[in-house]
Design a protein around this motif. Sequence first.
Motif: not given
Length: 176
Positions: A12-19, A75-84
């Motif tokens: 799943w290369p196109n999962v939206p990032h999480c902010y 990197q949570n599986g296919p989703q990138r969870v950006y860190v504050e």
Amino acid sequence: MDDIVRQALAKWPNVPHCYGWLGLDARGNWYMRDDRMQAAGPFPQSKGSLLRHEKLVEFIHRNYDHDDRGQWFFQNGPQRVYVELEAAPFIWRIDADFSVSAHTGRAAVPHACFTDEAGRLYFDCDVGFGLVHTLDVAQAAEAIEQGRWTPAEVQSSELPVRFGFIASPAAAKAAA
């Protein structure tokens, strides 16, 4: 990065990032920030829920990295969870022999040492930039007295640009 994460990225290369949903405080603790916490204000003023599940924290540590803009993420599986980030991408721990490791457990070698206007101590290491944990400042002071490290002064407001990290990817995204 875990193999299962690499496989998910390939599938799943196109999962939206999480902010805005994950924060790292100045003591190396992870906080989950739901919609209510994000609406209450920016990290760290509105921290969220402390993550206590040991296996989840270990998973985050193994899959913690940064992009080419200096935004740190999990990197949570296919989703990138950006860190504050409250202070810096890494929180350094110092052992009795003055060896240094990150809050993630990764060993590090300090190249430079800094203090800011509030007296906080930072290291620029081979694996990145970070703040010395408050519990280890006395150990660091001993090393400084022995001449192992010589701190230079720096303004905390200059740290993100000087050391190439973005403290709030959510704010950077909102400003873009």
